[in-house]
Design a protein around this motif. Structure first.
Motif, short mmCIF file in Angstrom:
data_model
loop_
_atom_site.label_atom_id
_atom_site.label_comp_id
_atom_site.label_asym_id
_atom_site.label_seq_id
_atom_site.Cartn_x
_atom_site.Cartn_y
_atom_site.Cartn_z
N VAL A 1 0.87 -1.18 0.00
CA VAL A 1 0.00 0.00 0.00
C VAL A 1 0.90 1.23 0.00
O VAL A 1 1.68 1.43 0.93
N VAL A 2 0.81 2.02 -1.06
CA VAL A 2 1.74 3.14 -1.24
C VAL A 2 0.98 4.46 -1.27
O VAL A 2 -0.12 4.55 -1.81
N PRO A 3 1.56 5.50 -0.68
CA PRO A 3 0.93 6.82 -0.77
C PRO A 3 1.21 7.47 -2.12
O PRO A 3 2.12 7.06 -2.84
N THR A 4 0.43 8.48 -2.45
CA THR A 4 0.63 9.27 -3.66
C THR A 4 0.66 10.74 -3.28
O THR A 4 -0.22 11.22 -2.54
N PHE A 5 1.66 11.45 -3.75
CA PHE A 5 1.85 12.86 -3.44
C PHE A 5 0.89 13.69 -4.28
O PHE A 5 1.01 13.75 -5.50
N ARG A 6 -0.09 14.34 -3.64
CA ARG A 6 -1.13 15.11 -4.36
C ARG A 6 -1.05 16.59 -3.92
O ARG A 6 -1.69 17.01 -2.96
N PRO A 7 -0.27 17.42 -4.63
CA PRO A 7 0.02 18.78 -4.15
C PRO A 7 -0.89 19.86 -4.72
O PRO A 7 -0.57 21.05 -4.56
N ASP A 8 -1.99 19.52 -5.36
CA ASP A 8 -2.79 20.52 -6.08
C ASP A 8 -3.02 21.79 -5.28
O ASP A 8 -2.83 22.91 -5.78
N ARG A 9 -3.50 21.64 -4.07
CA ARG A 9 -3.85 22.82 -3.26
C ARG A 9 -2.66 23.74 -3.04
O ARG A 9 -2.82 24.96 -2.93
N ALA B 1 10.61 23.18 0.66
CA ALA B 1 9.64 22.44 1.47
C ALA B 1 8.93 21.38 0.64
O ALA B 1 8.72 20.25 1.09
N LEU B 2 8.55 21.73 -0.59
CA LEU B 2 7.91 20.75 -1.46
C LEU B 2 8.87 19.61 -1.79
O LEU B 2 8.48 18.43 -1.79
N GLU B 3 10.11 19.94 -2.07
CA GLU B 3 11.11 18.91 -2.36
C GLU B 3 11.28 17.99 -1.16
O GLU B 3 11.41 16.76 -1.30
N ASP B 4 11.29 18.57 0.03
CA ASP B 4 11.43 17.78 1.26
C ASP B 4 10.27 16.81 1.42
O ASP B 4 10.47 15.63 1.75
N ARG B 5 9.05 17.28 1.18
CA ARG B 5 7.89 16.42 1.36
C ARG B 5 7.84 15.32 0.30
O ARG B 5 7.42 14.19 0.58
N ARG B 6 8.27 15.63 -0.89
CA ARG B 6 8.34 14.59 -1.92
C ARG B 6 9.32 13.50 -1.50
O ARG B 6 9.03 12.30 -1.66
N PHE C 1 10.11 12.71 1.50
CA PHE C 1 9.48 12.01 2.62
C PHE C 1 8.48 10.98 2.09
O PHE C 1 8.43 9.83 2.56
N PHE C 2 7.68 11.39 1.12
CA PHE C 2 6.72 10.45 0.54
C PHE C 2 7.44 9.27 -0.11
O PHE C 2 7.03 8.11 0.07
N LYS C 3 8.48 9.55 -0.86
CA LYS C 3 9.20 8.46 -1.52
C LYS C 3 9.81 7.51 -0.49
O LYS C 3 9.78 6.29 -0.67
N ALA C 4 10.34 8.06 0.60
CA ALA C 4 10.90 7.22 1.65
C ALA C 4 9.84 6.34 2.29
O ALA C 4 10.16 5.29 2.87
N ASN C 5 8.58 6.76 2.19
CA ASN C 5 7.48 5.98 2.75
C ASN C 5 6.72 5.20 1.68
O ASN C 5 5.57 4.82 1.89
N GLY C 6 7.36 4.99 0.54
CA GLY C 6 6.82 4.07 -0.45
C GLY C 6 6.17 4.67 -1.67
O GLY C 6 5.76 3.94 -2.58
N ALA C 7 6.02 6.00 -1.73
CA ALA C 7 5.34 6.62 -2.87
C ALA C 7 6.11 6.36 -4.16
O ALA C 7 7.35 6.34 -4.18
N VAL C 8 5.35 6.18 -5.25
CA VAL C 8 5.98 6.02 -6.56
C VAL C 8 5.54 7.12 -7.52
O VAL C 8 6.11 7.24 -8.62
N SER C 9 4.54 7.93 -7.15
CA SER C 9 4.05 8.93 -8.09
C SER C 9 3.51 10.16 -7.38
O SER C 9 3.19 10.13 -6.19
N SER C 10 3.43 11.24 -8.15
CA SER C 10 2.71 12.45 -7.75
C SER C 10 1.53 12.60 -8.68
O SER C 10 1.58 12.20 -9.84
#
Length: 475
Positions: A196-204, A237-242, A244-253
């Motif tokens: 189960v992987v998260p997805t980085f959704r930065p629209d807002r 900050a956005l780069e940092d959060r990306r 973080f997401f990748k370190a927690n398994g994310a594969v996409s934004s």
């Protein structure tokens, strides 16, 4: 209008959605048999991760099958049913209210004839709950009671269903400031096999015209521990959060804006607009330019951190203001609009279209661009993939049209694999099954026309549910 007064059997034909012509159907049967039981890869969806992390028991049939499924409740609303009566927008129903909502679904079941929702719901009722009669006014309470009794059992918890459904990979959609603790819980559980992987959704966070933009920047600063008072701090900050997401398994934004027009501002101009946005005085023209600039920045970041970039533009969000005000967003009244990719994406693709490791998946709700723009882009740029039909287009005829529109220019291997894009957890197997049946039928037609040998069609059918989504989403 003629209505059925007796409970008719719910019989799922094994050949549903397969070609009608007997010879082609036989080929399709063989292809489908090879893929029907393969594991499900779901790289884009909206199932809440806490359902799995907490193994939350489902409470009632309506909150499970109606309230989270905008395909279902939007069409009921079109029939004059109040969203309040369906428990939409986080409004909990009483036990009797849940039963009444289910009866409303049954009373309006004729409205779903010919829709993919009918196909999915029939599949869920028959395959998941063992229902043997068609939903109707007369059968509503019996079916409701069967579902209610079933979901109360321990083997019907979300984690058990993940195993039963054969879901190997499931992506969620997550806010950039989420701490992702639910994903860590799942990843650290040695007894839970699915990924189960998260997805980085930065629209807002890319829309400076939002009234709450300054507050969002405060949240972003808190999550990243980086001062977002400047444009450079915002990027960091956005780069940092990306990361973080990748370190927690994310594969996409994942990105959904009004368009995919892209441009690059010089740093001084971008900083000026960002400062104005923090002060709440940004102009609409500058806000749009900044958002378009930030799509290019997201691509630049993707070349550095490796996250796949998915774009699905062209939706008029929350079309009905009174419904938005009463029930909130994502309550059934998002409406597709036209969209343009070729000129809009050229600035982004000029910079990154051939960059090592960059992958961009283009989705659309505007079918007119599939053969004219998306397929040609995917047929040239090594970074670009044609996203599968989704949302309003994940229906049998639209899926067939997609294959015809895209395959002749881009082939099968420049597409994304099927995307279920759903909050309706129990419908995930039905949606993937629909796609596998339709692709088997399309490939069988190519074999019947002597455009492919059957061994090639078989290999392609398997690849469409295994290697193709894995490659497109770097799984």
């Amino acid at each position: 209008m003629t209505t059925l007064t007796d409970a008719r059997p719910l019989a799922l034909d094994p050949d549903r959605l397969l070609p009608v012509e007997p010879g082609t159907r036989e080929i399709a049967r063989r292809l489908y048999a090879a893929v029907s039981e393969l594991p499900i890869i779901s790289p884009h969806g909206h199932v809440p991760p806490e359902w799995l992390a907490d193994d939350t028991p489902f409470t009632d049939p309506t909150s499970l099958l109606v309230a989270p499924d905008h395909y279902v409740f939007r069409l009921l609303h079109a029939q004059g049913v109040s969203l309040t009566d369906l428990g939409v927008g986080g409004r909990p129903l009483t036990a009797e209210g849940s039963r009444r909502a289910w009866r409303l679904l049954a009373e309006h079941w004729t409205a779903f004839r010919g829709t993919p929702s009918r196909f999915w719901m029939d599949s869920v009722l028959a395959d998941v709950f063992g229902v043997t009669e068609r939903l109707s006014r007369e059968s509503a309470d019996r079916i409701f009671d069967r579902i209610a009794d079933t979901i109360d059992a321990p083997h019907f918890r979300p984690r058990a269903l993940m195993d039963r459904f054969g879901i190997e990979v499931l992506a969620t959609t997550d806010d950039p400031v989420d701490d992702l603790h639910h994903h860590r819980t799942l990843r650290e559980d040695a007894g839970f096999a699915p990924r189960v992987v998260p997805t980085f959704r930065p629209d807002r966070y890319l829309e400076p015209s939002r009234a709450d933009f300054a507050d969002l920047m405060t949240d972003l600063a808190r999550a990243s521990s980086i001062d977002t008072g400047s444009y450079q701090g915002y990027l960091a900050a956005l780069e940092d959060r990306r990361r973080f997401f990748k370190a927690n398994g994310a594969v996409s934004s994942d990105h959904s804006h009004a368009d995919v027009v892209t441009l690059s501002l010089d740093e001084k101009e971008a900083a000026r607009i960002y400062d104005a946005a923090l002060r709440g005085v940004v102009s609409p023209t500058d806000a749009t330019a900044f958002r378009r600039h930030m799509l290019v920045e997201m691509a630049r970041m993707a070349t550095e951190d490796g996250l796949v970039m998915t774009l699905h533009p062209g939706v008029h969000r929350s079309h009905h203001t009174p419904t938005l005000q009463r029930f909130g967003p994502d309550t059934g009244h998002d409406i597709p609009t036209t969209v343009e990719f070729t000129r809009g994406l050229q600035p982004l693709l000029d910079r990154f279209g051939t960059a090592d490791g960059f992958q961009l998946i283009l989705f659309t709700l505007d079918e007119t661009v599939l053969s004219r723009e998306i397929a040609p882009l995917a047929g040239f740029y090594p970074s670009v993939y044609a996203g599968a039909p989704w949302w309003f287009l994940d229906a049998p005829e639209a899926v067939r049209r997609f294959r015809g529109a895209v395959t002749e220019t881009a082939g099968f291997y420049r597409t994304s694999g099927f995307i279920d894009d759903t909050r309706a957890f129990l419908s995930i197997p039905a949606r993937h099954d629909m796609s596998r049946r339709l692709d088997s039928g399309y490939l069988a037609q190519l074999v019947a026309e002597h455009r492919l040998d059957e061994d090639e069609a078989l290999e392609t059918a398997v690849d469409l549910v295994t290697t193709i989504p894995r490659k497109a989403f770097k799984l």
